[in-house]
Enzyme design. Structure first.
Site, PDB file in Angstrom:
ATOM      1  N   GLY D  18       1.012  -1.709   0.237  1.00 44.90           N
ATOM      2  CA  GLY D  18      -0.508  -0.188  -0.052  1.00 44.90           C
ATOM      3  C   GLY D  18       1.037   0.866  -0.128  1.00 44.90           C
ATOM      4  N   PHE D 117      18.724 -18.466   0.694  1.00 50.25           N
ATOM      5  CA  PHE D 117      17.029 -18.400   1.396  1.00 50.25           C
ATOM      6  C   PHE D 117      16.617 -19.896   0.496  1.00 50.25           C
ATOM      7  CE2 PHE D 117      13.826 -16.155   3.607  1.00 50.25           C
ATOM      8  CZ  PHE D 117      14.987 -15.212   4.725  1.00 50.25           C
ATOM      9  N   ASP D 218     -10.028  -9.526   4.581  1.00 51.46           N
ATOM     10  CA  ASP D 218     -10.866  -8.492   4.347  1.00 51.46           C
ATOM     11  C   ASP D 218     -10.642  -8.218   3.274  1.00 51.46           C
ATOM     12  OD1 ASP D 218     -10.929  -8.181   7.220  1.00 51.46           O
ATOM     13  OD2 ASP D 218     -10.557  -6.708   7.290  1.00 51.46           O
ATOM     14  N   GLN D 237       0.834 -21.348   1.967  1.00 50.86           N
ATOM     15  CA  GLN D 237       2.113 -21.936   2.583  1.00 50.86           C
ATOM     16  C   GLN D 237       2.245 -22.041   4.259  1.00 50.86           C
ATOM     17  OE1 GLN D 237       5.862 -19.274   1.946  1.00 50.86           O
ATOM     18  NE2 GLN D 237       5.970 -20.936   0.818  1.00 50.86           N
ATOM     19  N   HIS D 239       4.896 -22.669   6.696  1.00 53.17           N
ATOM     20  CA  HIS D 239       6.079 -22.336   7.247  1.00 53.17           C
ATOM     21  C   HIS D 239       7.068 -23.382   7.607  1.00 53.17           C
ATOM     22  CE1 HIS D 239       9.599 -20.117   7.549  1.00 53.17           C
ATOM     23  NE2 HIS D 239      10.266 -19.232   7.457  1.00 53.17           N
ATOM     24  N   LEU D 249       6.499 -17.048  14.049  1.00 57.06           N
ATOM     25  CA  LEU D 249       8.062 -16.992  13.054  1.00 57.06           C
ATOM     26  C   LEU D 249       9.733 -17.035  13.182  1.00 57.06           C
ATOM     27  CD1 LEU D 249       7.724 -18.290  10.045  1.00 57.06           C
ATOM     28  CD2 LEU D 249       9.214 -16.044   9.284  1.00 57.06           C
ATOM     29  N   GLU D 252      13.831 -18.424   8.111  1.00 56.46           N
ATOM     30  CA  GLU D 252      14.217 -19.577   6.771  1.00 56.46           C
ATOM     31  C   GLU D 252      15.393 -18.971   7.307  1.00 56.46           C
ATOM     32  OE1 GLU D 252      11.763 -21.241   3.883  1.00 56.46           O
ATOM     33  OE2 GLU D 252      13.985 -19.903   2.521  1.00 56.46           O
ATOM     34  N   ARG D 283       9.445 -24.245   0.788  1.00 52.85           N
ATOM     35  CA  ARG D 283       9.284 -24.633   1.944  1.00 52.85           C
ATOM     36  C   ARG D 283       8.139 -25.656   2.400  1.00 52.85           C
ATOM     37  NH1 ARG D 283       8.314 -17.749   3.558  1.00 52.85           N
ATOM     38  NH2 ARG D 283      10.536 -17.964   4.080  1.00 52.85           N
ATOM     39  N   HIS D 370       0.599 -19.793   6.742  1.00 49.70           N
ATOM     40  CA  HIS D 370       2.490 -18.145   7.116  1.00 49.70           C
ATOM     41  C   HIS D 370       2.317 -17.321   5.490  1.00 49.70           C
ATOM     42  CE1 HIS D 370       5.834 -15.832   7.023  1.00 49.70           C
ATOM     43  NE2 HIS D 370       6.452 -15.879   5.762  1.00 49.70           N
ATOM     44  N   GLU D 401       0.466  -9.386  -0.978  1.00 48.04           N
ATOM     45  CA  GLU D 401      -0.211 -10.316  -0.095  1.00 48.04           C
ATOM     46  C   GLU D 401      -1.515 -10.599  -0.856  1.00 48.04           C
ATOM     47  OE1 GLU D 401       1.686 -12.363   3.332  1.00 48.04           O
ATOM     48  OE2 GLU D 401      -0.609 -13.949   3.345  1.00 48.04           O
ATOM     49  N   ARG D 412       5.435 -20.168  -2.633  1.00 48.31           N
ATOM     50  CA  ARG D 412       5.779 -19.222  -2.777  1.00 48.31           C
ATOM     51  C   ARG D 412       7.685 -18.997  -2.138  1.00 48.31           C
ATOM     52  NH1 ARG D 412       7.512 -14.913   1.116  1.00 48.31           N
ATOM     53  NH2 ARG D 412       6.338 -16.123   2.583  1.00 48.31           N
ATOM     54  N   SER D 417       8.321 -12.728  -1.695  1.00 42.78           N
ATOM     55  CA  SER D 417       6.852 -11.858  -1.439  1.00 42.78           C
ATOM     56  C   SER D 417       7.433 -10.518  -0.625  1.00 42.78           C
ATOM     57  CB  SER D 417       6.316 -11.527   0.209  1.00 42.78           C
ATOM     58  OG  SER D 417       4.983 -11.353   0.449  1.00 42.78           O
ATOM     59  N   LEU D 418       8.485  -9.995  -0.259  1.00 40.32           N
ATOM     60  CA  LEU D 418       8.940  -8.609  -0.086  1.00 40.32           C
ATOM     61  C   LEU D 418       9.257  -7.880  -1.668  1.00 40.32           C
ATOM     62  CD1 LEU D 418      11.173  -9.017   3.473  1.00 40.32           C
ATOM     63  CD2 LEU D 418       8.450  -7.910   3.086  1.00 40.32           C
TER      64      LEU D 418
HETATM   65  C1  LIG Z   1       6.412 -13.389  10.481  1.00 44.25           C
HETATM   66  C2  LIG Z   1       6.546 -12.826   8.849  1.00 44.25           C
HETATM   67  C3  LIG Z   1       7.445 -13.563   8.362  1.00 44.25           C
HETATM   68  C4  LIG Z   1       7.964 -12.703   7.105  1.00 44.25           C
HETATM   69  N1  LIG Z   1       9.409 -12.531   6.342  1.00 44.25           N
HETATM   70  C5  LIG Z   1       9.227 -13.019   5.382  1.00 44.25           C
HETATM   71  C6  LIG Z   1      10.435 -13.089   4.289  1.00 44.25           C
HETATM   72  O1  LIG Z   1      11.500 -12.488   5.047  1.00 44.25           O
HETATM   73  N2  LIG Z   1      10.879 -12.468   3.041  1.00 44.25           N
HETATM   74  C7  LIG Z   1       9.796 -12.487   2.314  1.00 44.25           C
HETATM   75  O2  LIG Z   1       9.555 -11.934   1.282  1.00 44.25           O
HETATM   76  N3  LIG Z   1       8.234 -11.725   2.595  1.00 44.25           N
HETATM   77  C8  LIG Z   1       8.092 -12.359   3.930  1.00 44.25           C
HETATM   78  N4  LIG Z   1       6.874 -12.620   4.761  1.00 44.25           N
HETATM   79  C9  LIG Z   1       5.211 -12.625   3.817  1.00 44.25           C
HETATM   80  C10 LIG Z   1       5.429 -11.498   4.127  1.00 44.25           C
HETATM   81  O3  LIG Z   1       6.451 -10.400   4.954  1.00 44.25           O
HETATM   82  C11 LIG Z   1       3.878 -10.585   4.017  1.00 44.25           C
HETATM   83  O4  LIG Z   1       3.657 -11.491   2.402  1.00 44.25           O
HETATM   84  C12 LIG Z   1       3.898  -8.594   3.180  1.00 44.25           C
HETATM   85  O5  LIG Z   1       4.261  -7.738   4.242  1.00 44.25           O
HETATM   86  C13 LIG Z   1       2.293  -8.366   2.840  1.00 44.25           C
HETATM   87  O6  LIG Z   1       2.157  -6.935   3.097  1.00 44.25           O
HETATM   88  P1  LIG Z   1       1.218  -6.030   2.059  1.00 44.25           P
HETATM   89  O7  LIG Z   1       1.284  -4.916   1.888  1.00 44.25           O
HETATM   90  O8  LIG Z   1       0.636  -7.136   1.648  1.00 44.25           O
HETATM   91  O9  LIG Z   1       0.403  -6.129   3.688  1.00 44.25           O
HETATM   92  P2  LIG Z   1       0.440  -6.252   5.113  1.00 44.25           P
HETATM   93  O10 LIG Z   1       2.155  -5.312   5.572  1.00 44.25           O
HETATM   94  O11 LIG Z   1      -0.552  -6.855   5.778  1.00 44.25           O
HETATM   95  O12 LIG Z   1      -0.220  -4.526   5.055  1.00 44.25           O
HETATM   96  C14 LIG Z   1      -1.846  -4.803   5.112  1.00 44.25           C
HETATM   97  C15 LIG Z   1      -2.874  -3.566   5.061  1.00 44.25           C
HETATM   98  O13 LIG Z   1      -3.909  -3.576   5.309  1.00 44.25           O
HETATM   99  C16 LIG Z   1      -4.697  -2.851   5.943  1.00 44.25           C
HETATM  100  N5  LIG Z   1      -6.507  -3.126   5.669  1.00 44.25           N
HETATM  101  C17 LIG Z   1      -6.103  -4.277   5.919  1.00 44.25           C
HETATM  102  N6  LIG Z   1      -7.493  -4.679   5.862  1.00 44.25           N
HETATM  103  C18 LIG Z   1      -7.573  -3.835   6.063  1.00 44.25           C
HETATM  104  C19 LIG Z   1      -9.438  -3.372   5.774  1.00 44.25           C
HETATM  105  N7  LIG Z   1      -9.890  -3.744   5.963  1.00 44.25           N
HETATM  106  N8  LIG Z   1      -9.648  -1.961   5.867  1.00 44.25           N
HETATM  107  C20 LIG Z   1      -8.652  -1.007   6.054  1.00 44.25           C
HETATM  108  N9  LIG Z   1      -7.092  -1.279   5.952  1.00 44.25           N
HETATM  109  C21 LIG Z   1      -6.759  -2.884   6.200  1.00 44.25           C
HETATM  110  C22 LIG Z   1      -3.894  -3.263   7.155  1.00 44.25           C
HETATM  111  O14 LIG Z   1      -4.150  -2.024   7.878  1.00 44.25           O
HETATM  112  C23 LIG Z   1      -2.448  -3.027   6.612  1.00 44.25           C
HETATM  113  O15 LIG Z   1      -1.838  -1.666   6.775  1.00 44.25           O
HETATM  114  C24 LIG Z   1       6.531 -12.596   6.452  1.00 44.25           C
HETATM  115  C25 LIG Z   1       4.860 -12.998   6.638  1.00 44.25           C
HETATM  116  C26 LIG Z   1       5.315 -13.181   8.262  1.00 44.25           C
HETATM  117  C27 LIG Z   1       4.100 -12.675   8.718  1.00 44.25           C
END
Ligand SMILES: Cc1cc2nc3c(=O)[nH]c(=O)nc-3n(C[C@H](O)[C@H](O)[C@H](O)COP(=O)(O)OP(=O)(O)OC[C@H]3O[C@@H](n4cnc5c(N)ncnc54)[C@H](O)[C@@H]3O)c2cc1C
Ligand code: HEM
Ligand code: SF4
Ligand code: F3S
Ligand code: FES
Lengths: 122, 145, 231, 597
Positions: D18, D117, D218, D237, D239, D249, D252, D283, D370, D401, D412, D417-418
């Site tokens: 976002g 990784f 959501d 996935q 993990h 978590l 890895e 994974r 995960h 995501e 994945r 993902s990042l």
């Molecule tokens: C513990 C952990 C470790 C990880 N490590 C790695 C890694 O090393 N490398 C890698 O590539 N990936 C990793 N991942 C995966 C990756 O971090 C996530 O998939 C990614 O950060 C998701 O980002 P995003 O921007 O899609 O969502 P998010 O960062 O989760 O953001 C979601 C946003 O949406 C908002 N939102 C949600 N629903 C609503 C709603 N109904 N109304 C208004 N706002 C809403 C939330 O407030 C939030 O701001 C990891 C994940 C986890 C959980």
């Protein structure tokens, strides 16, 4: 980093509190040690004071003590007060008041110190 | 909407109620001893100045200092000056020259050490002053005079 | 084990416009987080209990609160760390809106004040990364860990008394940039902090460092900023 | 009272995707970001290990290798054009993050540090390659902070703690969202030219999860309710290394630095399942291997967990056995201090939650839910596509995501993902702005909040016949047991039935809190509705796919079936029931091969 950071009152005060504090360790402690602990209030009277200030060394010592301790303490008081007094105007007013108070008391103390005790009038 | 709050109340609640570690209490004590010493200092400057301005009053002033409550206060004052000084030195030294020692461990030890040193320095002074008070105010002579 | 949980409650809308405490006896595991206890109460006893939480493992900064009088993240404090009697209250010094929820706006406003962003538009000609040695990188590593949970700022006596004081969290975030070899606005930030409402509002009470769930050397960072200002 | 706002681009979600979208969108259009959490609370901040890019800072690496590894990792279900685009963009976006100030860890030469990784290999030697660019073990935290900082610098407009409950669509064109402001309980209508969904995943469907409380699907659920399909939901996935029971978590990266998995016999078992890369297999492979070990009674004390051992002596022992070398050719050896500096947070987690010092004892771990490979279908421009012919829905974008591009296919790779967030977040931001610049505001329907009010009013007026928390508990354990690492026809059918039943019960859920201020009781109950919708679609998609591929592993169909199943699942929710359709996978130059590690 080339320094273009301005001196402000607070940054000078910060340094002042620290360096003056360090200086106060000998100044204040020796004073307290002699007057309060070794000599004691029961042995102190106006003659004692007169005798002490007859010595230019002790006079100078007490002058520095007065200058450093009181300025340190008053700035400390200002810091504490400003925790609770907010807003530029209120703080300005307090600063002025504290400054005048500091000046007044310092002048009184200095005059007494310079002119010396007058046991003949006691 | 928010709960009514005022900084004085918040501060009071924090000073007293916050379960801080060593630093919290060191801060409070430093503040208290600093303000206490300042209060004494102001009075002291003024009363001493009477030796020039109103020499006849000086003896009265000194008499007050000789009363038991004031002598006890004086003992507290000596603690204040010692503690505030040692603690101030700690703060000044770490702030100015060894900021790396602002760690939880070093700070904990620093605060405890400060208190210990202060008490050690204060005890002999307090003993001497107490002795003098007992002698002069109560006529009790310890250690056979 | 049976835990005796006291929870601060405040909800002007429901007529609870004076802070009070609700108490619960809860069967808990020593390994449970305090957050788990709150979740239990909210899920099964009183759904109107309100607090913030998200990650549940101490990295998002949502659930800072006072637990037995000391600021911490509810998801990072285990029952066995605090014992059978647990009191939770909202952070001190920010306006309470409802139960454990405080108004975070003043906190973020202070954060924004210190220019918490990299200022440097020079990009290497090959378009690749700017170089930075591991030592230069290490210089500010500690303060990059901040999750803006406000545990530090709301444990600070200077902040309780004066909410204009930017607070340790903002100074930590300024530090993160001031000591980044790539940044160009260090002096501007130092000038912003060169005041009573900036770094000199700190009286080294150290509560911030004890409270920081990320174990950042907060007081040290503030001292470094002060030194940089007077240098 | 309803408040109205108008912004050309409205972005829902303030995580990595976002904020990246916001940064680019705000350069060309009036942009607002709406988030139910304060931006810095987003789950991106939890990401630990790294972001993948073939920079080759430590050893030889190529975009082509990254692309192939990702295709292979996806079990050939990923769309190869999108994957190629992502891997090609990777070095560029990583440099861009560095230019924004992201404090990457550094190599001796001062370049961005990289680590190994799972699934990332040198395509010539088939050995693991250092491709994950990292900032200690808080890469996600640094990405989130850096992007938020840049948004502050660029004065992006935020609506913090606004919970979006509905997407507004008129005539097949997305034109806004409805949100409730947490602080006041009031509804706000956001009228927009384009809407970007970046709401993250839905890992809270499962019992043991690494995911935040806020990960309630959501975005996918709102889309489903608007007649937009969800793609590939059966691929979720697990993990391999979550802290036992809690699911927190352990990156890895720990295995990347040399940590190994150990069973109750003290055996390092991964060399039996993945002889070449062993503990660094992808994974799905590792999680399944762990599951098989535990099924054979080789869990620690016969229980359902194993050990992750990263004590320096263990790391050095296996590094020697494997003949692992550092990039400059010396034997790979570590000290406790080196490990401490590379994964400090992990060590802190272990100490806090396991009361274990990983330098002295192994950590108890089990697979943890995960990451959602599936989500709202989009193309490589971030545009949402709504059918098997990839028809674009005007004005609607998704990234992160919540979206299914699909670059992760059936599984994945770590660090992708990042990468996905920043590449497609940026892309979605740019395209949404481009679209907004050429479009007018499409009129809102007469009563835009009607549907939202209906949902909210039902929850508020229901007597508390059913408790949301109880339903959630049943859903989580059902899904964890039956739609988890290993799946069977009967298990999945049971889950499908169970979720259907729970959804019926959900209609009777009531809440305790009937107020307006921070009514998190109400919103949690609403979120459960989303979880149930996603769970239902997941179970239905899973039962239908009669093969094993990537994260979808069936005991009754143990092999991949490219003949019939080399296709994406699309699931629609129509009148509460799930309908499925399929769409082709885009293939460029990589022919499906057997996946061995
Ligand atoms: C513990 C952990 C470790 C990880 N490590 C790695 C890694 O090393 N490398 C890698 O590539 N990936 C990793 N991942 C995966 C990756 O971090 C996530 O998939 C990614 O950060 C998701 O980002 P995003 O921007 O899609 O969502 P998010 O960062 O989760 O953001 C979601 C946003 O949406 C908002 N939102 C949600 N629903 C609503 C709603 N109904 N109304 C208004 N706002 C809403 C939330 O407030 C939030 O701001 C990891 C994940 C986890 C959980
Ligand atoms: C003996 C040696 C002394 C030393 C080393 C010393 C040191 C210090 C230092 C370093 C501070 C600054 C604290 C901070 O900014 O956090 C301070 C504050 C203060 N000092 Fe001293 N000081 C000494 C003596 C005195 C005396 C004699 C007085 C009384 C007149 C005094 C009154 C104060 C006050 C009122 C404060 C402010 C306290 C606060 O902000 O909480 N000090 N001192
Ligand atoms: S410095 Fe520590 S306590 Fe303060 S906001 Fe940052 S993480 Fe929280
Ligand atoms: S608690 Fe406050 S006074 Fe300074 S050391 Fe921390 S900011
Ligand atoms: S819930 Fe994220 S820090 Fe506690």
């Amino acid at each position: 980093m080339t320094q273009k950071v301005q001196k402000t009152y607070e940054s000078v005060a910060w340094k002042w509190m620290r360096y003056s504090g360090i200086l106060l360790i000998p100044l204040a402690w020796i004073h307290v040690l002699i007057q309060d602990v070794i000599v004691g209030v029961h042995a102190i009277d106006i003659d004692y004071v007169a005798l002490r200030w007859a010595n230019i060394g002790w006079q100078a010592y007490d002058f520095f003590l007065l200058a450093f301790t009181f300025a340190h303490g008053m700035n400390g008081l200002r810091q504490v007060l400003f925790d609770f007094v907010h807003g530029e105007r209120a703080r300005k007013a307090w600063s002025v008041a504290l400054f005048i108070f500091w000046l007044l008391v310092s002048i009184i103390g200095t005059i007494a110190l310079v002119k010396g005790a007058r046991p003949e009038l006691a | 909407m928010a709960a009514p709050s005022n900084p004085i109340r918040t501060t009071a609640e924090g000073y007293i109620g916050y379960r801080g570690r060593e630093g919290h209490y060191a801060f409070l004590l430093h503040r208290l001893t600093g303000l206490g010493t300042l209060l004494f200092l102001i009075i002291h400057i003024l009363d001493t100045s009477t030796v020039y301005f109103f020499p006849s009053l000086y003896e009265h002033a000194i008499d007050i200092y000789r009363s038991t409550p004031f002598m006890l206060g004086e003992i507290a004052l000596v603690f204040s000056v010692i503690y505030h000084g040692v603690n101030g030195l700690r703060i000044a030294a770490v702030d100015l020259w060894m900021e790396k020692r602002w760690t939880i461990k070093a700070q904990q030890m620093g605060v405890r050490g400060t208190l210990a040193i202060s008490i050690l320095l204060w005890l002999p002074a307090a003993a001497l002053m107490l002795k003098s008070m007992l002698e002069h105010n109560f006529g009790i002579v310890l250690f056979g005079g | 084990m049976l835990v005796y949980l006291r929870i601060f409650r405040y909800n002007p809308e429901a007529g609870r416009n004076k802070p009070t405490f609700d108490t619960y006896n809860i069967q808990a595991d020593p390994d449970d987080r305090v957050l788990d206890l709150l979740e239990h109460v909210k899920s099964y006893v009183d759904g109107s209990l309100s607090y913030r939480r998200s990650c549940a493992h101490g990295v998002c900064g949502s659930d800072a609160m006072r637990i037995n009088g000391q600021n911490a993240l509810a998801c990072k404090v285990l029952v066995k760390d605090v014992g059978r009697e647990i009191t939770v209250e909202p952070l001190l010094g920010l306006p309470v809106l409802k139960d454990m929820i405080v108004d975070m706006e003043p906190f973020f406003a202070s954060y924004r004040k210190v220019m918490p962003f990299m200022v440097n538009d020079d990009i290497p000609e090959d378009g690749r990364e700017r170089l930075q040695s591991p030592e230069e990188r290490a210089r500010f590593d500690d303060t990059t860990k901040c999750i803006l949970c406000a545990a530090c700022t709301t444990s600070c006596p200077s902040f309780w008394a004066d909410d204009e004081y930017v607070g340790p969290a903002a100074i930590v975030n300024a530090h993160r940039f001031i000591f980044d070899s790539r940044d160009h606005a260090g002096d501007e930030r130092l000038n912003i902090l060169n005041d009573r409402e900036g770094a000199f509002g700190c009286r080294t009470a150290f509560n911030c460092t004890s409270a920081c769930p990320r174990e950042i050397h907060v007081t040290r960072a503030i001292a470094e900023v002060k030194q940089a200002i007077v240098a | 009272m309803t408040q109205h706002h108008q912004h050309e681009v409205v972005i829902v979600g303030a995580g990595g995707a976002g904020l990246m979208a916001a940064l680019y969108a705000s350069k060309g259009a009036d942009t607002a970001v709406i988030s139910k959490l304060y931006p810095t609370r987003s789950h991106t901040g939890a990401a630990q290990g790294g972001i993948g890019a073939a920079l080759g800072n430590l050893e030889d690496d190529h975009v082509d290798w990254h692309t192939f590894d990702t295709v292979k990792g996806s079990d050939y279900l990923g769309d190869q054009d999108a994957i190629a685009f992502m891997c090609e963009q990777a070095p560029q976006v990583v440099y861009e993050l560095e230019h924004m100030g992201l404090p990457f860890s550094r190599t001796k030469e001062g370049r961005i540090a990289q680590r190994r990784f799972g699934g990332h290999t040198n395509n010539d030697t088939h050995q693991p390659v250092t491709r994950a660019c990292y900032a200690a073990d808080r890469t996600g935290h640094m990405i989130l902070q850096t992007l938020y900082q840049q948004c502050i610098k660029n004065k992006v407009h935020f609506y913090d703690e606004f919970h979006v409950l509905d997407l507004l669509v008129n005539d097949g064109v997305a034109n806004g969202v409805v949100a409730v402001a947490l602080a006041t309980g009031e509804l706000h209508v956001f009228h927009a030219k384009s809407v970007v969904f970046a709401t993250g995943g839905h890992g809270r469907v499962w019992e043991v999860t690494s995911n935040a409380y806020a990960y309630t699907g959501d975005g996918v659920a709102i889309a489903l309710r608007k007649g937009i399909p969800a793609q590939d939901l059966e691929f979720f996935q697990f993990h391999p290394t979550g802290i036992r029971k809690m699911g927190i978590l352990i990156t890895e990266g720990v295995r990347g630095e040399g940590g190994v998995l150990i069973n109750n016999e003290g055996e390092r078992f991964m060399d039996r399942y993945a002889p070449t890369v062993k503990d660094l297999a992808s994974r799905d492979v590792v999680s399944r291997s762990m599951y098989l070990e535990m099924r054979d009674g080789k869990g620690i004390n016969g229980k359902r967990y194993l050990y992750l051992d990263m004590r320096p002596e263990t790391v050095n022992k296996y590094a020697e056995l494997d003949g692992r070398k550092t990039p400059d050719g010396k034997p790979y050896r570590v000290t406790a201090e080196q490990l401490l500096s590379k994964v400090p947070d992990i060590i802190d987690f272990a100490r806090t939650y396991l009361h274990v010092d990983p330098m002295a004892e192994p950590m108890a771990v089990q697979p943890t839910a995960h990451y959602a490979m599936g989500g709202i279908p989009t193309n490589a421009r971030g545009e949402v596509v709504i059918d098997a012919k990839n028809t674009v829905m005007p004005g609607f974008y998704a990234a992160g995501e919540v979206a299914c591009v699909s670059v992760h296919g059936a599984n994945r790779l770590g660090t992708n993902s990042l990468l996905d967030l920043v590449v497609f977040g940026k892309e979605a931001g740019l395209r949404a702005t481009e679209y907004a610049q050429g479009a007018d505001y499409k009129d809102l329907e007469a009563d835009p909040t009607a549907y939202t009010r209906e949902q909210v009013d039902r929850l508020l007026s229901n007597p508390r016949e059913e408790k949301a928390a109880l339903i959630a508990e049943e859903m989580k354990s059902e899904m964890f047991d039956n739609v988890g690492v290993y799946r069977t026809e009967t298990g999945m059918q049971a889950a499908e039935k169970k979720i259907e039943e729970l959804r019926a019960r959900y209609l009777k859920v009531g809440v305790d809190d009937h107020g307006k201020l921070f009514n998190t009781d109400l919103l949690n109950a609403w979120e459960l509705g989303c979880l149930l919708d996603v769970a239902q679609a997941t179970a239905a998609s899973a039962v239908a796919r009669k093969e094993s591929r990537g994260a979808h592993a069936r005991e009754d169909f143990p092999t991949r079936d490219d003949e019939t199943w080399m296709k994406h699942t699309l699931a629609w929710m129509r009148e509460g029931a799930i309908q499925l359709d399929y769409k082709a996978v885009t293939k460029t130059k990589y022919e499906p091969m057997e996946r061995v590690y």
